[in-house]
Design an enzyme around this catalytic site. Structure first.
Site, PDB file in Angstrom:
ATOM      1  N   ASN A 157      24.525 -28.510  60.323  1.00 27.28           N
ATOM      2  CA  ASN A 157      25.306 -29.662  59.861  1.00 27.28           C
ATOM      3  C   ASN A 157      26.629 -29.756  60.614  1.00 27.28           C
ATOM      4  OD1 ASN A 157      23.510 -30.603  57.875  1.00 27.28           O
ATOM      5  ND2 ASN A 157      24.212 -29.063  56.430  1.00 27.28           N
ATOM      6  N   CYS A 179      15.932 -31.315  57.034  1.00 25.81           N
ATOM      7  CA  CYS A 179      16.765 -31.116  55.851  1.00 25.81           C
ATOM      8  C   CYS A 179      15.856 -31.118  54.626  1.00 25.81           C
ATOM      9  CB  CYS A 179      17.803 -32.230  55.742  1.00 25.81           C
ATOM     10  SG  CYS A 179      18.890 -32.082  54.303  1.00 25.81           S
ATOM     11  N   HIS A 180      16.099 -30.198  53.707  1.00 22.49           N
ATOM     12  CA  HIS A 180      15.223 -30.071  52.533  1.00 22.49           C
ATOM     13  C   HIS A 180      15.746 -30.812  51.306  1.00 22.49           C
ATOM     14  CE1 HIS A 180      17.680 -26.120  52.032  1.00 22.49           C
ATOM     15  NE2 HIS A 180      18.305 -27.127  51.481  1.00 22.49           N
ATOM     16  N   HIS A 216      21.627 -36.597  54.029  1.00 24.75           N
ATOM     17  CA  HIS A 216      22.427 -36.346  52.832  1.00 24.75           C
ATOM     18  C   HIS A 216      22.815 -37.616  52.079  1.00 24.75           C
ATOM     19  CE1 HIS A 216      23.674 -32.169  54.585  1.00 24.75           C
ATOM     20  NE2 HIS A 216      22.499 -32.133  53.977  1.00 24.75           N
TER      21      HIS A 216
END
Length: 463
Positions: A157, A179-180, A216
């Site tokens: 990130n 990304c999880h 995000h």
């Protein structure tokens, strides 16, 4: 690499940040449990000893009977050695140290700006990006020189700007970011299905979703389980738990774990816009005006999530360093676990062993309407033999798209500022962030202080 009886052998994976005591161990666990691929993991880290320790830990797995995937781990002292002949490159680095991160996250608090993560957007995310982008410029150049045909998987990130930098420097690169966060929302939809309809234990992978947005700050506008439309079920779920919050695991409460929440930010965004916000509340809160969810610590508590202090990360690192010593010495046995990550599945799909559809971060080739071409976006994509094709995701509602576009343009400005070492452009992005609601003089003072605290990584800047 070579194909033998539906297996791939002699695969070369270069791991940049190979001294990691988190992501690297997850990779080891996932590779150990997958018997269809094998080869060498070449570890590179600016901390060579950390990479060498992981070499020892990784190699201790190969002789175990419970390990299906047989891999050789080797630490290298140069990026060139690690990347040469790589088939895949994994990037998972800490840009700077916890000292710089502490400034990113906590310096703004002196001006009344609170951040729950501070690594993607907000003042912390922007300053972190300014020191990260030059690192990714160097990485992209090295990949272009030493393994231009390799597939590149990024976990670092700020995800969007890391991937965006790779393509800016090397447009032909085959890179994507993983990304999880979306996985957690699929699990929440599974819980909603149980709570509202009594359908129990639906695996995350069986919740089919359409993903669109940026890392995000992702959204879901269509969710189904078999023939069931989950959108009205989620609405009923939100209405039921909006005030009280939803805590799925009694042993993992938001009040004593800042990495979990009661999902109230997610619920509030759904009621505002009618589609599902698909990231953790800690991340989502940072993309909207600060007074919504991050006005002060009391407001954060009302929304039932937490601020993650850097002091916790420092303490956690101490525990992981102690564990590393025990793993190297053999005092502790490396435990194989289900990490929930999909990196190894993605590698298998790109090798042609199976197809896979999952969410990734890559440049917008038209998969999302209403967002500039070339900006890095997050949607589902189809992984197949040496091919990655984004799934057409459609368009976000105008109200949501306006929030997303503000961040997209700010991220583009941050990238240009970092590449040009342009103070004024960087400051323009800084004051345009939704969390920076202080006066111009205070913003300038804060920005200068944060740059001073990270100047070791800002070579060539006229500060």
């Amino acid at each position: 690499m070579r194909y033998v009886d539906d297996k791939v052998k002699d695969l070369n994976i270069a791991y940049i940040g190979g001294g990691s005591r988190g992501w690297a161990w997850n990779l080891m666990s996932d590779l150990a449990q997958e018997g269809s691929i094998s080869g060498t993991v070449k570890l590179y880290d600016i901390d060579y000893k950390a990479a060498h320790d992981n070499e020892l830990i990784g190699n201790s797995l190969s002789g175990r009977e419970d390990v299906k995937g047989k891999w050789k781990y080797k630490a290298y002292e140069s990026l060139k050695e690690a990347l040469s002949d790589a088939d895949f490159v994994i990037i998972s680095i800490l840009p700077g140290t916890f000292k710089e991160m502490e400034s990113d996250v906590h310096m703004p608090e002196k001006y009344g700006i609170y951040q729950s993560v501070g690594d993607t957007v907000g003042p912390g995310g922007i300053v972190r990006a300014l020191r990260t982008i030059p690192m990714f410029v160097d990485i992209a150049k090295a990949i272009k020189e030493y393994c231009p045909n390799a597939w590149v998987i990024n976990y670092t990130n700020p995800m969007t700007l890391c991937v965006r930098t790779l393509y800016e420097v090397f447009p032909q690169i085959k890179a994507f970011g993983c990304c999880h966060e979306v996985f957690g929302t699929q699990k929440l939809l599974s819980k909603a299905l149980m709570d509202i309809k009594g359908i129990d234990e639906v695996p995350r992978k069986d919740i089919k979703i359409n993903v669109l947005g940026i890392n995000h700050f992702t959204w879901i506008d269509n969710a189904r389980y078999k023939g069931i439309d989950l959108m009205p079920i989620y609405k009923e779920f939100v209405d039921k738990y909006y005030e009280s919050g939803f805590q799925g695991n009694e042993n993992d409460n938001w009040m004593n774990n800042s990495f979990v929440s009661a999902e109230r930010v997610k619920f509030d965004l759904f009621l505002r816009y009618g589609i599902i916000a698909a990231a953790g509340d800690r991340h989502l809160a940072e993309f909207v005006p600060g007074y919504w969810y991050l006005k002060d610590p009391e407001t954060v508590k009302e929304w039932m999530f937490g601020l993650t202090p850097v002091s916790w990360r420092i303490e956690d690192l101490k525990h992981r360093l102690e564990r590393s010593k025990k793993l190297v010495s053999g005092e502790e046995k490396f435990e194989l676990k289900d990490t929930g990550e999909e990196g190894v599945k993605q590698i298998k799909a790109l090798l042609g062993l199976e197809d896979l559809v999952t969410n990734v971060n890559m440049p917008n080739y038209g998969q999302i309407e209403g967002i500039p071409y070339g900006a890095v976006v997050e949607t589902n994509a189809l992984f197949s033999s040496n091919r990655l094709k984004p799934v057409l995701a459609g368009r976000l509602p105008d109200a949501v798209n306006s929030l997303v576009l503000r961040q997209v343009y700010n991220q583009e400005a941050t990238l240009k500022a970092a590449l040009k070492k342009d103070y004024d452009m960087a400051f323009g992005a800084f004051v345009n962030d939704p969390l920076v609601t202080i006066s111009l003089n205070d913003a300038k003072e804060l920005f200068n202080s944060m740059l001073e605290n990270t100047k070791e990584y800002l070579n060539g800047w006229n500060l």
